[in-house]
Design an enzyme around this catalytic site. Structure first.
Site, PDB file in Angstrom:
ATOM      1  N   ASP A 228      -6.987   3.436   2.506  1.00 49.70           N
ATOM      2  CA  ASP A 228      -6.725   2.113   1.938  1.00 49.70           C
ATOM      3  C   ASP A 228      -7.521   1.008   2.626  1.00 49.70           C
ATOM      4  O   ASP A 228      -8.054   0.107   1.971  1.00 49.70           O
ATOM      5  CB  ASP A 228      -5.223   1.799   1.959  1.00 49.70           C
TER       6      ASP A 228
ATOM      7  N   HIS B 267      -6.284   8.702  -0.675  1.00 51.27           N
ATOM      8  CA  HIS B 267      -5.479   9.924  -0.655  1.00 51.27           C
ATOM      9  C   HIS B 267      -4.127   9.679  -1.312  1.00 51.27           C
ATOM     10  O   HIS B 267      -3.701   8.533  -1.516  1.00 51.27           O
ATOM     11  CB  HIS B 267      -5.282  10.415   0.783  1.00 51.27           C
TER      12      HIS B 267
ATOM     13  N   ARG C 239      -5.366  14.833   5.267  1.00 52.23           N
ATOM     14  CA  ARG C 239      -4.738  14.426   4.013  1.00 52.23           C
ATOM     15  C   ARG C 239      -5.770  13.952   2.984  1.00 52.23           C
ATOM     16  O   ARG C 239      -5.535  14.039   1.780  1.00 52.23           O
ATOM     17  CB  ARG C 239      -3.700  13.338   4.256  1.00 52.23           C
TER      18      ARG C 239
ATOM     19  N   GLN D   8       0.816  -1.219   0.000  1.00 54.14           N
ATOM     20  CA  GLN D   8       0.000   0.000   0.000  1.00 54.14           C
ATOM     21  C   GLN D   8       0.844   1.261   0.000  1.00 54.14           C
ATOM     22  O   GLN D   8       0.307   2.369  -0.144  1.00 54.14           O
ATOM     23  CB  GLN D   8      -0.958   0.013   1.194  1.00 54.14           C
ATOM     24  N   TYR D   9       2.168   1.141   0.129  1.00 51.94           N
ATOM     25  CA  TYR D   9       3.050   2.299   0.059  1.00 51.94           C
ATOM     26  C   TYR D   9       3.567   2.540  -1.357  1.00 51.94           C
ATOM     27  O   TYR D   9       4.349   3.466  -1.586  1.00 51.94           O
ATOM     28  CB  TYR D   9       4.224   2.135   1.017  1.00 51.94           C
TER      29      TYR D   9
ATOM     30  N   ARG E 165       1.859  10.023   1.311  1.00 54.79           N
ATOM     31  CA  ARG E 165       1.973  10.783   2.558  1.00 54.79           C
ATOM     32  C   ARG E 165       3.257  10.438   3.282  1.00 54.79           C
ATOM     33  O   ARG E 165       3.960   9.475   2.949  1.00 54.79           O
ATOM     34  CB  ARG E 165       0.787  10.461   3.471  1.00 54.79           C
TER      35      ARG E 165
END
Length: 435
Positions: free
Chosen positions: A368, A78, A161, A48-49, A81
């Site tokens: 997520d 979003h 965010r 997820q990054y 971050r």
């Protein structure tokens, strides 16, 4: 009365990040139409990054011949971050430990001697803001037959965010509309109002499952603190016990005195994507070269297990967290009031101001975990036989397209399309996740 914010925020929207010129890309690695493509053999394996990228598919995403789009909704995560506040403290501590205990940094580790930890906490990076601007441009151009003369109804979960991502997306959308000669260039409704659903105690919010406490109880106690509360972390721990020890041994041998733990070894891998999306032009971080292609596949699966056993089919209650949003989607597709008694907010959903029906363009912004639950509630990615294994990798192509990187990277987006096709008596609905 539930709290509700209608965020016009004209000045703030442009202060957060100036839109890129229409059709341009500010990063050599990131494009409007294909997402992040630098070193894709590793950057598409950060779970997820990972920055958003166009996922490969055997099914074309083009409009079928004889069909026209009559409805288009985007559900978006979003943008990229900084780490969460708790993680940024742990990452910083890990770097300080290395620099205090290791006397010599050599080879690919040499940069660590002078590396200064400067990552913030929780906020969008400049790259993450641009991801959403690009997303707005792409959405506008994809659905130009609708977007050239219509404006979207926009909602956002209340985390800063997420709201900023919604604002950035509308900037991209408006920039594309301004550049489109057929649209007449002017849109007097911009900046578009954004329905912001707070992430606070007592708020039902279909865009964020959250710990919403009412008289000491969560919205869903059985999910938040029930017997399956640790199922995701347990699954990750089992897989970490398989793939982390060789990496840990190699790092500790190359960095005498480091004595990295299993968790700190994972943190060292986390620092690759987080430093990448925090750089001014999203250049691949030096942390990334400390690990092999095979190890990045293992890492991505580690993050996939977290989402799968946290909010998807691996958790008996995971998909329940997406039921409310799914019923809101059905309401929009059918132009009928929401019929739901789960996580929907009746105060908002009963008003055409805060939950408009009969519109043809919609944009929602979330997280997520929530998108994972929504996909699962809708029955997507349910074609695997049995649960994902915890001791061997099941790559996305073999897992019916499921992985954290393929489904919920930074700036992930799902398109829900309704179309009318020649010769078909009924309307058709199509769902696309990251293309």
């Amino acid at each position: 009365m539930m709290a509700i914010t209608l965020a016009a925020l004209a000045g703030l929207a442009f202060a957060l990040a100036r839109p890129a010129p229409y059709g341009s890309d500010q990063s050599p690695c990131d494009t409007i139409y294909h997402g992040y493509q630098c070193q894709d053999e590793i950057s598409h394996y950060w779970g997820q990054y990972s920055p958003y990228f166009s996922v490969p598919s055997d099914i074309p995403d083009k409009l079928p011949q004889g069909c026209s789009i009559t409805f288009a909704q985007i559900l978006s995560r979003h943008g990229a971050r900084d780490p969460t506040a708790s993680k940024t403290a742990q990452y910083n501590a890990t770097i300080h430990k290395l620099q205090a205990n290791v006397k010599n940094f050599t080879g690919p580790y040499a940069f660590l001697a002078d590396y200064e930890y400067t990552l913030g906490a929780d906020q969008l990076t400049v790259f993450g803001q641009q991801e959403l601007i690009n997303s707005g441009i792409k959405y506008y151009n994809r659905y130009e037959q609708l977007t050239s003369h219509l404006t979207p109804f926009v909602r956002s979960s209340g985390e800063a965010r997420v709201v900023e991502s919604a604002q950035n997306w509308t900037q991209g959308f408006q920039a594309a509309k301004f550049a489109d000669r057929r649209s007449g260039r002017a849109d007097t409704s911009y900046p578009y109002p954004i329905v912001v659903i707070p992430e606070t105690d007592g708020e039902n919010n279909t865009l964020n499952h959250g710990w919403y406490v009412d008289n000491g109880n969560c919205l869903c106690n059985a999910f938040e603190s029930g017997p399956d509360d640790n199922i995701a972390s347990d699954a990750q721990a089992q897989w970490a016990a398989v793939f982390i020890p060789p990496i840990r041994s190699r790092l500790n041998a190359a960095l005498p005195g480091a004595n990295l733990t299993v968790a700190e070894t994972v943190y060292m891998m986390d620092l690759c994507p987080f430093n990448t999306v925090a750089s001014s032009n999203s250049t691949i971080s030096a942390f990334c070269a400390l690990f092999t292609k095979e190890e990045w596949h293992q890492y991505s699966y580690y993050e996939t297990l977290n989402k799968y056993y946290g909010f998807s089919y691996g958790n008996p209650l995971g998909p329940t967290q997406g039921v409310g949003y799914s019923n809101e989607l059905i309401a929009r597709l059918t132009s009928r009031p929401v019929d739901d008694e789960s996580s929907t907010n009746h105060t908002l959903d009963s008003s055409n101001v805060t939950f408009a029906l009969g519109r043809r363009l919609y944009a929602d912004f979330s997280h997520d975990n929530d998108m994972t639950a929504i996909f699962s509630a809708l029955g997507l990615y349910n074609g695997t036989t049995g649960l994902l294994p915890n001791t061997t990798i099941l790559e996305a192509p073999q897992a019916n397209g499921y992985s954290a990187a393929w489904t919920v990277p930074f700036a992930a987006r799902a398109y829900f399309e309704k179309m009318e096709c020649f010769g078909q008596r009924e309307e058709l609905v199509r769902v696309m996740v990251n293309d």
